[in-house]
Design a protein around this motif. Structure first.
Motif, PDB file in Angstrom:
ATOM      1  N   ASP A 109       0.826  -1.213   0.000  1.00  0.00           N
ATOM      2  CA  ASP A 109       0.000   0.000   0.000  1.00  0.00           C
ATOM      3  C   ASP A 109       0.862   1.266   0.000  1.00  0.00           C
ATOM      4  O   ASP A 109       0.366   2.366  -0.261  1.00  0.00           O
TER       5      ASP A 109
ATOM      6  N   TRP B 224      -8.256   2.573  -1.670  1.00  0.00           N
ATOM      7  CA  TRP B 224      -7.489   2.672  -2.907  1.00  0.00           C
ATOM      8  C   TRP B 224      -7.808   1.522  -3.854  1.00  0.00           C
ATOM      9  O   TRP B 224      -7.801   0.357  -3.454  1.00  0.00           O
ATOM     10  N   LYS B 225      -8.050   1.862  -5.125  1.00  0.00           N
ATOM     11  CA  LYS B 225      -8.268   0.859  -6.160  1.00  0.00           C
ATOM     12  C   LYS B 225      -6.958   0.623  -6.910  1.00  0.00           C
ATOM     13  O   LYS B 225      -6.087   1.501  -6.937  1.00  0.00           O
TER      14      LYS B 225
ATOM     15  N   ARG C  78      -0.823  -6.181  -4.044  1.00  0.00           N
ATOM     16  CA  ARG C  78      -0.536  -5.159  -3.028  1.00  0.00           C
ATOM     17  C   ARG C  78      -1.270  -5.516  -1.741  1.00  0.00           C
ATOM     18  O   ARG C  78      -2.466  -5.795  -1.765  1.00  0.00           O
ATOM     19  N   THR C  79      -0.546  -5.468  -0.644  1.00  0.00           N
ATOM     20  CA  THR C  79      -1.160  -5.797   0.637  1.00  0.00           C
ATOM     21  C   THR C  79      -0.690  -4.815   1.695  1.00  0.00           C
ATOM     22  O   THR C  79       0.062  -3.877   1.406  1.00  0.00           O
ATOM     23  N   SER C  80      -1.132  -5.009   2.946  1.00  0.00           N
ATOM     24  CA  SER C  80      -0.820  -4.039   3.995  1.00  0.00           C
ATOM     25  C   SER C  80      -0.736  -4.693   5.360  1.00  0.00           C
ATOM     26  O   SER C  80      -1.323  -5.754   5.595  1.00  0.00           O
TER      27      SER C  80
ATOM     28  N   HIS D  14      -5.440  -5.922  -5.153  1.00  0.00           N
ATOM     29  CA  HIS D  14      -5.287  -5.553  -3.742  1.00  0.00           C
ATOM     30  C   HIS D  14      -5.834  -6.651  -2.834  1.00  0.00           C
ATOM     31  O   HIS D  14      -6.832  -7.295  -3.160  1.00  0.00           O
TER      32      HIS D  14
ATOM     33  N   SER E 288      -4.501   3.645   4.440  1.00  0.00           N
ATOM     34  CA  SER E 288      -4.021   2.421   3.786  1.00  0.00           C
ATOM     35  C   SER E 288      -5.174   1.489   3.436  1.00  0.00           C
ATOM     36  O   SER E 288      -4.975   0.298   3.208  1.00  0.00           O
TER      37      SER E 288
ATOM     38  N   LEU F 271      -7.609  -0.527   1.297  1.00  0.00           N
ATOM     39  CA  LEU F 271      -7.453  -1.086  -0.046  1.00  0.00           C
ATOM     40  C   LEU F 271      -8.772  -1.671  -0.541  1.00  0.00           C
ATOM     41  O   LEU F 271      -9.415  -2.448   0.169  1.00  0.00           O
TER      42      LEU F 271
ATOM     43  N   CYS G 203     -10.430  -4.288  -2.468  1.00  0.00           N
ATOM     44  CA  CYS G 203     -10.020  -5.634  -2.888  1.00  0.00           C
ATOM     45  C   CYS G 203     -11.048  -6.326  -3.780  1.00  0.00           C
ATOM     46  O   CYS G 203     -10.972  -7.541  -3.991  1.00  0.00           O
TER      47      CYS G 203
END
Length: 284
Positions: free
Chosen positions: A97, A108-109, A142-144, A206, A250, A252, A254
């Motif tokens: 992220d 977030w896309k 993408r991960t967090s 995501h 942050s 996301l 998904c």
């Protein structure tokens, strides 16, 4: 499917190692500061899919070591992706992220404008672009807020500090989805399998745990589940300055991962329970 994994000691790599037909390479087998070694490892192993779970993740130190972080986070994955493209096999790589600036409150896309705040985010973004330029079958995940029973992470830090102190001051204005490494590993394996059959699903996706929360609320849940008596004082990020600026948002989106791969967001509270159980069993 035989899967070659770059990384062995990291949180996601240790979870990937639990799957059948997976070979994990440590630094002695493939040094990511030498991208040519990564290419040679793929050629000699001849896998049907490759997953890159290795990265330079020292966010603050990256501000002083951006060149080294670039080698590991950008040049090595790009070289892996090029070799996988030449061999016609899927390549899955874990990203972050931190490619976003954390503005606003909307999730977030994958196709939203990227604008990393620091060196770590810049190097991971460069890696994403190198993978995309290879034009092979690929999945960038993408991960967090990655957590597990392995290595250094927020859960283990809170467990240690929670028993040492009566109260802790934890940042409350950074919002995201804690993500168990075990779920990330499963998602990577699943993506590789689907991409092998349908390369048209290549792209950026995501993946983060649900529900979204703050670090402070995450800490409270850790203490509650672990039975630790420790008060949490909520503070703004400005009260806890770090060399590298952290994104405040942050969150996301998904949804595209679920649509294309049938992978839904995991409940991080259930994942936390699994992590605590793993740690307790390991301690015994």
């Amino acid at each position: 499917m035989t899967v070659l994994v770059f990384g062995q000691t990291g949180q996601v790599a240790q979870e990937l190692a639990k799957f059948d037909d997976v070979t994990c390479l440590d630094r002695s087998a493939a040094d990511l500061t030498r991208p040519d070694e990564c290419v040679a490892a793929i050629r000699s192993t001849g896998p049907t899919a490759v997953i890159n779970a290795a990265a330079y993740t020292a966010v603050d130190r990256a501000e002083e070591e951006e060149a080294l972080a670039t080698l590991i986070n950008a040049e090595a994955p790009a070289a892996m992706a090029q070799e996988c493209a030449a061999m016609g096999i899927p390549f899955v790589s874990v990203s972050t992220d931190y490619v976003f600036d954390g503005s606003g409150q909307a999730a977030w896309k994958p196709d939203d404008k990227v604008n990393p705040l620091g060196a770590y985010g810049r190097t991971k973004l460069a890696g994403e672009r190198g993978i995309t330029r290879a034009k092979g079958c690929h999945g960038i995940l993408r991960t967090s807020w990655v957590v597990s029973a392995h290595g250094n992470n927020f859960v283990k830090t809170m467990l240690r500090l929670g028993v040492e102190r009566a109260e802790l001051s934890i940042v409350a204005d950074q919002i995201g989805g804690p993500t168990p490494a075990r779920d990330i590993a499963a998602a990577c394996i699943s993506m590789a399998g689907v991409l092998a059959k349908d390369p048209n699903k290549s792209g950026i996706y995501h993946f983060a745990g649900a529900p979204n929360t703050s670090w402070a609320k995450f800490a409270r849940e850790i203490f509650d589940q672990a039975g630790i008596q420790c008060d949490v004082n909520e503070i703004p990020s400005s009260d806890y300055p770090t060399p590298a600026q952290r994104p405040l948002n942050s969150r996301l989106d998904c949804s595209s991962l679920e649509t294309s791969f049938g992978i839904s967001r995991p409940d991080w509270r259930r994942g936390l329970s699994d992590i605590l159980r793993d740690l307790e069993q390991h301690h015994e």
